[in-house]
Design a protein around this motif. Structure first.
Motif, PDB file in Angstrom:
ATOM      1  N   ASN A   1      83.662  27.308   7.148  1.00 29.80           N
ATOM      2  CA  ASN A   1      83.565  28.680   7.664  1.00 29.80           C
ATOM      3  C   ASN A   1      84.875  29.468   7.545  1.00 29.80           C
ATOM      4  OD1 ASN A   1      81.694  30.574   8.836  1.00 29.80           O
ATOM      5  ND2 ASN A   1      82.889  30.505  10.714  1.00 29.80           N
ATOM      6  N   SER A   2      85.789  29.031   6.694  1.00 34.56           N
ATOM      7  CA  SER A   2      87.054  29.749   6.540  1.00 34.56           C
ATOM      8  C   SER A   2      86.977  30.829   5.464  1.00 34.56           C
ATOM      9  CB  SER A   2      88.183  28.778   6.200  1.00 34.56           C
ATOM     10  OG  SER A   2      87.971  28.187   4.927  1.00 34.56           O
ATOM     11  N   LYS A   3      86.078  30.651   4.508  1.00 30.18           N
ATOM     12  CA  LYS A   3      85.953  31.592   3.402  1.00 30.18           C
ATOM     13  C   LYS A   3      84.491  31.982   3.202  1.00 30.18           C
ATOM     14  CE  LYS A   3      89.839  29.602   0.807  1.00 30.18           C
ATOM     15  NZ  LYS A   3      90.232  28.905  -0.449  1.00 30.18           N
TER      16      LYS A   3
ATOM     17  N   VAL B   1      82.741  37.043  -9.101  1.00 30.15           N
ATOM     18  CA  VAL B   1      82.552  36.416  -7.792  1.00 30.15           C
ATOM     19  C   VAL B   1      83.748  36.796  -6.941  1.00 30.15           C
ATOM     20  CG1 VAL B   1      82.425  34.254  -6.501  1.00 30.15           C
ATOM     21  CG2 VAL B   1      81.225  34.465  -8.685  1.00 30.15           C
ATOM     22  N   ALA B   2      83.509  37.385  -5.770  1.00 32.20           N
ATOM     23  CA  ALA B   2      84.587  37.779  -4.867  1.00 32.20           C
ATOM     24  C   ALA B   2      84.749  36.731  -3.780  1.00 32.20           C
ATOM     25  CB  ALA B   2      84.302  39.136  -4.242  1.00 32.20           C
TER      26      ALA B   2
ATOM     27  N   ASP C   1      89.067  39.233   8.989  1.00 34.27           N
ATOM     28  CA  ASP C   1      88.167  40.387   8.855  1.00 34.27           C
ATOM     29  C   ASP C   1      87.676  40.570   7.427  1.00 34.27           C
ATOM     30  OD1 ASP C   1      88.342  41.051  11.553  1.00 34.27           O
ATOM     31  OD2 ASP C   1      90.183  42.200  11.233  1.00 34.27           O
ATOM     32  N   PHE C   2      87.341  39.452   6.800  1.00 32.80           N
ATOM     33  CA  PHE C   2      86.781  39.453   5.447  1.00 32.80           C
ATOM     34  C   PHE C   2      87.730  40.105   4.430  1.00 32.80           C
ATOM     35  CE2 PHE C   2      83.114  37.371   6.700  1.00 32.80           C
ATOM     36  CZ  PHE C   2      82.231  37.230   5.633  1.00 32.80           C
ATOM     37  N   LYS C   3      89.010  39.827   4.602  1.00 32.84           N
ATOM     38  CA  LYS C   3      89.992  40.256   3.612  1.00 32.84           C
ATOM     39  C   LYS C   3      89.657  39.646   2.259  1.00 32.84           C
ATOM     40  CE  LYS C   3      94.878  39.555   2.456  1.00 32.84           C
ATOM     41  NZ  LYS C   3      96.143  38.915   2.915  1.00 32.84           N
ATOM     42  N   VAL C   4      89.690  40.463   1.199  1.00 31.83           N
ATOM     43  CA  VAL C   4      89.387  39.977  -0.143  1.00 31.83           C
ATOM     44  C   VAL C   4      90.568  39.157  -0.652  1.00 31.83           C
ATOM     45  CG1 VAL C   4      88.828  40.612  -2.511  1.00 31.83           C
ATOM     46  CG2 VAL C   4      87.901  41.955  -0.618  1.00 31.83           C
ATOM     47  N   LEU C   5      90.293  37.898  -0.982  1.00 29.89           N
ATOM     48  CA  LEU C   5      91.334  36.986  -1.444  1.00 29.89           C
ATOM     49  C   LEU C   5      91.521  37.018  -2.948  1.00 29.89           C
ATOM     50  CD1 LEU C   5      90.472  33.882   0.769  1.00 29.89           C
ATOM     51  CD2 LEU C   5      92.270  35.582   1.152  1.00 29.89           C
TER      52      LEU C   5
END
Length: 313
Positions: A67-69, A79-80, A87-91
């Motif tokens: 549940n970390s990503k 694929v994002a 807060d669902f920061k885009v990695l």
């Protein structure tokens, strides 16, 4: 359906929905390219955020096992990757395909990401670095799904009517054949990694044994054209064009299904169940996300709808 509310802020189709493996968080998205996060709290569905990460329809999404990503795939060929706890920061974004991506999934240990594409291939990437580990070619038409069983074996399905079981170390695979048309969806049994289920445009719901390399049971659904299937316990949940969710006993596939009204006006594209099987969500072509309480209403033929019409709030 008791206590239903119906709100809709968008006419866009919802293509996927997925629960967190740890709580009641839900990610969903669809044809407008927006990824949404909502959470069920005290029998209410609260919209948390929306992200316009993709430049095309969002086809699939999933939380990592820890549940970390989270990941989402899109028709924009990417694929994002997101950080759930930020807060669902885009990695980052994986760009390993030349055509639309139909599906994405994490390996059981969360170390790898699989993606299936309309370019007739699947890919494996490192979930930490985003580096492509392999490109898997064996299907001769666009892929519809790619996912891992609990042993880490990759399974793919395709418009070429076949399911393929992969030895990802060597890039080799063998086919499971029997469907007469596109295989829309596959699901691995979490309690028996050698068993998978599939639904096809030929209207067949089938169960396969990957050790035997063949189909062990199959039934044709005359009520609807099924497009998605998933295992939960002793049941198979399937949905499709008939605007209903069909629940089948795995041990009695030929028996009559439990059927529940979906609350949708049109095709049900996908469904997901919470980790404790209390809630189910369904994603519809009508632009609605319907949330069901499975615990407080034991009658599988008339399950309560908590909230309808989250859409893209």
């Amino acid at each position: 359906m008791n206590g239903a509310t119906r709100e809709k802020s968008s006419n866009d189709e919802i293509l996927f929905c997925s629960f967190s493996p740890r709580d009641y968080s839900i990610i969903y998205g669809g044809s407008d390219g927006v990824v949404n996060l909502s959470v069920i709290s005290e029998s209410k569905v609260l919209h948390k955020l929306s992200s316009s990460t993709h430049n095309g329809a969002v086809s699939c999404g999933e939380f990592s096992p820890d549940n970390s990503k989270a990941i989402t795939s899109s028709h924009d060929t990417t694929v994002a990757m997101y950080s759930v706890h930020e807060d669902f920061k885009v990695l980052g974004s994986l760009k390993h395909h030349s055509y639309a991506i139909s599906w994405c999934s994490f390996s059981p240990d969360g170390s790898m990401i699989s993606a299936s594409s309309w370019d007739n291939s699947a890919s494996l990437s490192c979930s930490s670095t985003g580096k492509q580990l392999s490109s898997l070619k064996g299907h001769h038409k666009p892929l519809t799904a790619s996912l891992f069983n609990t042993n880490g074996v990759l399974i793919t399905s395709s418009w070429d009517k076949a399911i393929r079981v992969w030895d990802t170390q060597y890039g080799k695979s063998f086919p499971l054949t029997g469907h007469k048309d596109v295989v829309w969806s596959i699901s691995c049994n979490p309690d028996n990694p050698n068993t998978i289920a599939s639904v096809s445009r030929d209207k067949a719901l089938s169960i396969w044994d990957i050790r035997m390399g063949g189909c062990i049971a199959s039934v044709r659904d005359e009520y609807s054209h099924l497009v998605y299937v998933t295992f939960r316990g002793d049941n198979l949940y399937a949905c499709g064009d008939g605007s209903t969710v069909i629940i089948k006993d795995v041990k009695n596939l030929l028996g009559s299904p439990y059927k529940s009204t979906s609350g949708h006006d049109g095709r049900v594209n996908q469904l997901a169940l919470s980790h404790d099987r209390r809630y189910m969500v369904t994603a519809g072509s009508d632009g609605y996300l319907v949330v069901w309480d499975l615990v407080n209403d034991g009658n599988k033929t008339d399950m309560d709808v908590l909230v309808e019409g989250l859409g893209t709030l």
